[in-house]
Motif scaffolding. Structure first.
Motif, mmCIF file in Angstrom:
data_model
loop_
_atom_site.group_PDB
_atom_site.id
_atom_site.type_symbol
_atom_site.label_atom_id
_atom_site.label_comp_id
_atom_site.label_asym_id
_atom_site.label_seq_id
_atom_site.Cartn_x
_atom_site.Cartn_y
_atom_site.Cartn_z
ATOM 1 N N CYS A 65 0.821 -1.215 0.000
ATOM 2 C CA CYS A 65 0.000 0.000 0.000
ATOM 3 C C CYS A 65 0.852 1.261 0.000
ATOM 4 C CB CYS A 65 -0.928 0.000 1.207
ATOM 5 S SG CYS A 65 -0.066 0.122 2.794
ATOM 6 N N ARG A 78 -4.525 0.811 -0.219
ATOM 7 C CA ARG A 78 -4.013 -0.377 -0.916
ATOM 8 C C ARG A 78 -3.816 -0.059 -2.398
ATOM 9 N NH1 ARG A 78 -7.241 -5.205 -0.875
ATOM 10 N NH2 ARG A 78 -8.871 -3.792 -1.559
ATOM 11 N N TRP A 79 -2.785 -0.647 -3.003
ATOM 12 C CA TRP A 79 -2.524 -0.440 -4.425
ATOM 13 C C TRP A 79 -3.716 -0.870 -5.270
ATOM 14 C CZ3 TRP A 79 1.050 2.713 -5.902
ATOM 15 C CH2 TRP A 79 2.218 2.857 -5.184
ATOM 16 N N ALA A 80 -4.412 -1.928 -4.846
ATOM 17 C CA ALA A 80 -5.559 -2.423 -5.611
ATOM 18 C C ALA A 80 -6.698 -1.407 -5.646
ATOM 19 C CB ALA A 80 -6.048 -3.743 -5.017
ATOM 20 N N ASP A 81 -6.733 -0.504 -4.681
ATOM 21 C CA ASP A 81 -7.796 0.502 -4.625
ATOM 22 C C ASP A 81 -7.474 1.762 -5.415
ATOM 23 O OD1 ASP A 81 -9.214 -1.183 -2.965
ATOM 24 O OD2 ASP A 81 -8.488 -0.239 -1.123
ATOM 25 N N ARG A 83 -6.814 3.699 -8.837
ATOM 26 C CA ARG A 83 -6.994 3.633 -10.286
ATOM 27 C C ARG A 83 -5.850 4.329 -10.996
ATOM 28 N NH1 ARG A 83 -12.184 6.136 -12.202
ATOM 29 N NH2 ARG A 83 -13.067 4.260 -11.300
ATOM 30 N N THR A 107 -10.477 3.553 -7.154
ATOM 31 C CA THR A 107 -11.397 2.812 -8.024
ATOM 32 C C THR A 107 -12.845 3.210 -7.760
ATOM 33 O OG1 THR A 107 -11.397 0.988 -6.442
ATOM 34 C CG2 THR A 107 -9.871 0.830 -8.312
ATOM 35 N N ARG A 141 2.551 2.313 -9.155
ATOM 36 C CA ARG A 141 1.224 1.685 -9.230
ATOM 37 C C ARG A 141 1.168 0.727 -10.416
ATOM 38 N NH1 ARG A 141 -3.108 1.585 -12.149
ATOM 39 N NH2 ARG A 141 -2.308 3.152 -13.575
ATOM 40 N N GLN A 142 1.707 1.149 -11.540
ATOM 41 C CA GLN A 142 1.664 0.310 -12.733
ATOM 42 C C GLN A 142 2.528 -0.943 -12.588
ATOM 43 O OE1 GLN A 142 2.706 2.947 -15.934
ATOM 44 N NE2 GLN A 142 0.729 3.986 -15.889
ATOM 45 N N SER A 144 3.046 -2.534 -9.718
ATOM 46 C CA SER A 144 2.605 -3.430 -8.643
ATOM 47 C C SER A 144 1.331 -4.171 -8.983
ATOM 48 C CB SER A 144 2.417 -2.656 -7.348
ATOM 49 O OG SER A 144 1.484 -1.629 -7.501
#
Length: 144
Positions: A65, A78-81, A83, A107, A141-142, A144
């Motif tokens: 994160c 978190r990185w997944a959150d 965009r 996101t 971000r790109q 991970s």
């Protein structure tokens, strides 16, 4: 990886320390009650804490994160959150110069300003530390 903008952090820390000094020494008249002096001491303590937190403002990027450490709060994203990280949007500070701040778009379409790494833009350009940090965060971000 740790991201900071030391000049802005130092300016804010010094401003809050000056405020703390004012409330600790000069704000209460000699005839003030003990309660008033205690309250002003509490305000001075709060200003001191914010000054210390301003001096330590940063963003820490880990594998899981981004952690934003600001003067009043901390936040983990978190990185997944995330965009995207847009370059930086400009705001105006005291009508004299711009403040550039990376913006993290989640996101959920919510935008989080990365205030701990904001920087001043005296010329109105887009080549500030905040712009460079936004680009680095997007690259992270790109990857991970």
């Amino acid at each position: 990886m740790i991201f900071r903008t030391p000049p802005r952090a130092a300016i804010l820390a010094i401003a809050f320390l000056l405020g703390a000094g004012f409330f600790a020494t000069g704000a209460a008249p000699p005839s003030a009650s003990a309660g008033a002096r205690l309250a002003l001491g509490g305000v001075a303590l709060a200003f001191s804490v914010v000054a210390l937190r301003c001096a330590r403002m940063r963003i820490v990027a880990s594998d899981a994160c981004l952690k934003l450490y600001g003067p009043l709060f901390n936040q983990a994203i978190r990185w997944a959150d995330i965009r995207t990280n847009v370059a930086a949007e400009s705001g105006v500070d005291a009508r004299t110069f711009g403040v550039r701040t990376p913006v993290i778009v989640l996101t959920s379409d919510r935008k989080v300003k990365a205030q701990p790494v904001s920087s001043y833009s005296f010329s109105g350009g887009t080549d500030t530390p905040a712009d460079r940090i936004a680009g680095q965060l997007e690259a992270l971000r790109q990857s991970s």
